[in-house]
Design an enzyme around this catalytic site. Sequence first.
Site, PDB file in Angstrom:
ATOM      1  N   ALA A  13       0.806  -1.226   0.000  1.00 36.59           N
ATOM      2  CA  ALA A  13       0.000   0.000   0.000  1.00 36.59           C
ATOM      3  C   ALA A  13       0.839   1.276   0.000  1.00 36.59           C
ATOM      4  CB  ALA A  13      -0.937  -0.009   1.204  1.00 36.59           C
ATOM      5  N   ARG A  46       4.813  -2.999   4.887  1.00 35.46           N
ATOM      6  CA  ARG A  46       5.708  -3.209   6.026  1.00 35.46           C
ATOM      7  C   ARG A  46       5.796  -2.006   6.959  1.00 35.46           C
ATOM      8  NH1 ARG A  46      10.399  -5.965   2.733  1.00 35.46           N
ATOM      9  NH2 ARG A  46      10.143  -3.911   1.852  1.00 35.46           N
ATOM     10  N   GLY A 179      -7.669  -2.422 -20.357  1.00 34.29           N
ATOM     11  CA  GLY A 179      -8.679  -1.558 -19.744  1.00 34.29           C
ATOM     12  C   GLY A 179      -8.898  -0.286 -20.552  1.00 34.29           C
ATOM     13  N   HIS A 238       1.605  -5.498 -23.525  1.00 36.52           N
ATOM     14  CA  HIS A 238       0.624  -4.532 -24.044  1.00 36.52           C
ATOM     15  C   HIS A 238       0.409  -4.693 -25.557  1.00 36.52           C
ATOM     16  CE1 HIS A 238       1.011  -3.009 -20.124  1.00 36.52           C
ATOM     17  NE2 HIS A 238       1.980  -2.131 -20.314  1.00 36.52           N
ATOM     18  N   ARG A 333       6.251  -2.224 -32.692  1.00 37.78           N
ATOM     19  CA  ARG A 333       7.313  -1.259 -32.458  1.00 37.78           C
ATOM     20  C   ARG A 333       7.032  -0.508 -31.152  1.00 37.78           C
ATOM     21  NH1 ARG A 333       7.774   3.822 -36.438  1.00 37.78           N
ATOM     22  NH2 ARG A 333       5.838   4.269 -35.348  1.00 37.78           N
ATOM     23  N   LYS A 342       2.293   8.237 -28.177  1.00 39.25           N
ATOM     24  CA  LYS A 342       1.246   7.748 -29.067  1.00 39.25           C
ATOM     25  C   LYS A 342       1.217   6.218 -29.051  1.00 39.25           C
ATOM     26  CE  LYS A 342       0.555   9.816 -33.179  1.00 39.25           C
ATOM     27  NZ  LYS A 342       0.755  10.029 -34.620  1.00 39.25           N
ATOM     28  N   GLN A 372      -4.262   6.184 -27.729  1.00 36.38           N
ATOM     29  CA  GLN A 372      -3.971   7.375 -26.937  1.00 36.38           C
ATOM     30  C   GLN A 372      -2.860   8.156 -27.587  1.00 36.38           C
ATOM     31  OE1 GLN A 372      -2.736   5.155 -23.475  1.00 36.38           O
ATOM     32  NE2 GLN A 372      -0.605   5.569 -23.897  1.00 36.38           N
ATOM     33  N   THR A 400     -13.093  10.920 -34.305  1.00 37.50           N
ATOM     34  CA  THR A 400     -12.273  11.379 -33.191  1.00 37.50           C
ATOM     35  C   THR A 400     -13.188  11.502 -31.984  1.00 37.50           C
ATOM     36  OG1 THR A 400     -10.701  12.507 -34.612  1.00 37.50           O
ATOM     37  CG2 THR A 400     -10.879  13.323 -32.360  1.00 37.50           C
TER      38      THR A 400
HETATM   39  C1  BG6 Z   1       3.708   0.259 -18.160  1.00 34.18           C
HETATM   40  C2  BG6 Z   1       5.206   0.274 -18.394  1.00 34.18           C
HETATM   41  O1  BG6 Z   1       3.243  -1.060 -18.185  1.00 34.18           O
HETATM   42  O2  BG6 Z   1       3.078   1.008 -19.174  1.00 34.18           O
HETATM   43  C3  BG6 Z   1       5.724   1.695 -18.429  1.00 34.18           C
HETATM   44  O3  BG6 Z   1       5.855  -0.453 -17.358  1.00 34.18           O
HETATM   45  C4  BG6 Z   1       4.933   2.519 -19.424  1.00 34.18           C
HETATM   46  O4  BG6 Z   1       7.091   1.697 -18.771  1.00 34.18           O
HETATM   47  C5  BG6 Z   1       3.428   2.362 -19.207  1.00 34.18           C
HETATM   48  O5  BG6 Z   1       5.309   3.866 -19.264  1.00 34.18           O
HETATM   49  C6  BG6 Z   1       2.627   3.033 -20.300  1.00 34.18           C
HETATM   50  O6  BG6 Z   1       1.271   3.031 -19.976  1.00 34.18           O
HETATM   51  P1  BG6 Z   1       0.300   4.117 -20.589  1.00 34.18           P
HETATM   52  O7  BG6 Z   1      -1.042   3.702 -20.118  1.00 34.18           O
HETATM   53  O8  BG6 Z   1       0.746   5.438 -20.049  1.00 34.18           O
HETATM   54  O9  BG6 Z   1       0.457   4.038 -22.061  1.00 34.18           O
END
Ligand code: BG6
Length: 484
Positions: A13, A46, A179, A238, A333, A342, A372, A400
């Site tokens: 936390a 802790r 999400g 991701h 990439r 981006k 984003q 958009t």
């Molecule tokens: C995280 C990575 O999972 O995602 C970070 O560990 C990165 O390095 C982040 O900055 C990016 O997330 P977002 O939602 O800002 O694109």
Amino acid sequence: EKDSLYSLIILGASGDLAKKKIYPTLWSLYRDNLLPSNTIFVGYARSKLSIADLRKLFEPNCKIIEGQEAQFDAFIKQNVYIAGSYDKEEDFKKLHDELDERESKVKAGHRVFYLSLPPFVFDTATQHIRENCWGTRGWNRVVLEKPFGHDLESSRKLSSHLKKLFSEEEIYRIDHYLGKELVQNLLTLRFANRIFSPAWNNHHVASVLISFKEPIGTQGRGGYFDEYGIIRDIIQNHLMQIFCLAAMEKPVSLDAEDIRDEKVRVLRRIAPATIENSVLGQYLGNPNGKNEDEKTGYLEDPTVPKGSVTPTFAALVLKIDNERWEGVPWILRAGKALNERKAEIRVQFKNPDGDIMPGNATKRDELVIRFQPNEAIYLKMMTKTPNSHFGMEETELDLTYSKRYEGVVLAEAYQLLFLEILRGRQIHFVRNDELEQTWRIFTPLLHQIENEKIKPIDYEFGSRGPREADKLLAENNFVYTGTY
Ligand code: BG6
């Protein structure tokens, strides 16, 4: 619902993730009345902290606007904090007793254990949760965040440990990209529109780029980052989640298991990434940078080991060996310290056959989904220049979000994911076998980079990354049409 107590237990936390993301998310959900009325937030870490100390940690990250102060106080009142270590049975029992005591006053008690912890305590903490803290008066769910191991073998080890303790239905592996609104929209876009489906294959698609760019460097997180690198930090999770949603077949239904079955199926048809099909980069400081982060090269960050070959940029190509995608390059990439923030996917379609338009001017159609910032879906297409004979130009069919959904505030990834955990829906969480497959694809490359100490190509902070990456894209049938 009224007769139940919901305990959201945040282990770790006082840590960075908790104060920057988790508590602000809990506050926003509380503020918007999205949580069951009987919800408590139980911090566990802790350090010996009072609720006032804990509040000081996360309050600066909670957006509290004028008039919300009383509500924020009410939120704080729902907080509990227990100091304990991650390897002591008696501490976890103390947590359990506290929860039991509160649950005994209602009909049922449900527990969400959120592990906002460094990976080296995952094993012991989960073991103690299961053995000393498992509620008996309702459901229990465990939420984990990456890193899930650092290669196939270590990830398997973690999985088999978790499997001994929990059922897959009790485990929520977060990939916060799942999400994001526009990532979730991939399913709707593909399967609720007739027009994409016939074109979504190697007859019509020339190439696909999935891209993540960030204009920031390690910002003091160099120690963490260096152990993982951009492939583990962004691509293996991701970008691969986006990849799955874009490339998979139509699932039998929208049930979590059906969707995740399809993701695994497409992953199984991909050969491991190779060094020959990759471009790796590492950023140098930019003497004209606006701040220390931009001026400092990756290797100059004091928390990064000297001479590290960890890539901060990678572009690589995956091929899917199935009927739909055979021959289509999927380029992934990702990079830090680039020229902009981006994240997007660009699907490029082949030129029309038997082109009759003058001047060889026809350009590819391209469907762009920008996750984003400034969320958007747009289709780049050819149109007749108004008032011309057959003059043509490229334009956009443009959705958009800020225009089409003016005034609608998109929920944050963590908000949506928390609600899904409470509802018990696993659609937007990563299943064990998905994880296994993504590690299978990247582990050989990662090991090769590390064993052979393959030196990444330098690029300057604030640039578009190594030029070699553009070459890789061009070689893989990707045509530049705009700024990326
Ligand atoms: C995280 C990575 O999972 O995602 C970070 O560990 C990165 O390095 C982040 O900055 C990016 O997330 P977002 O939602 O800002 O694109």
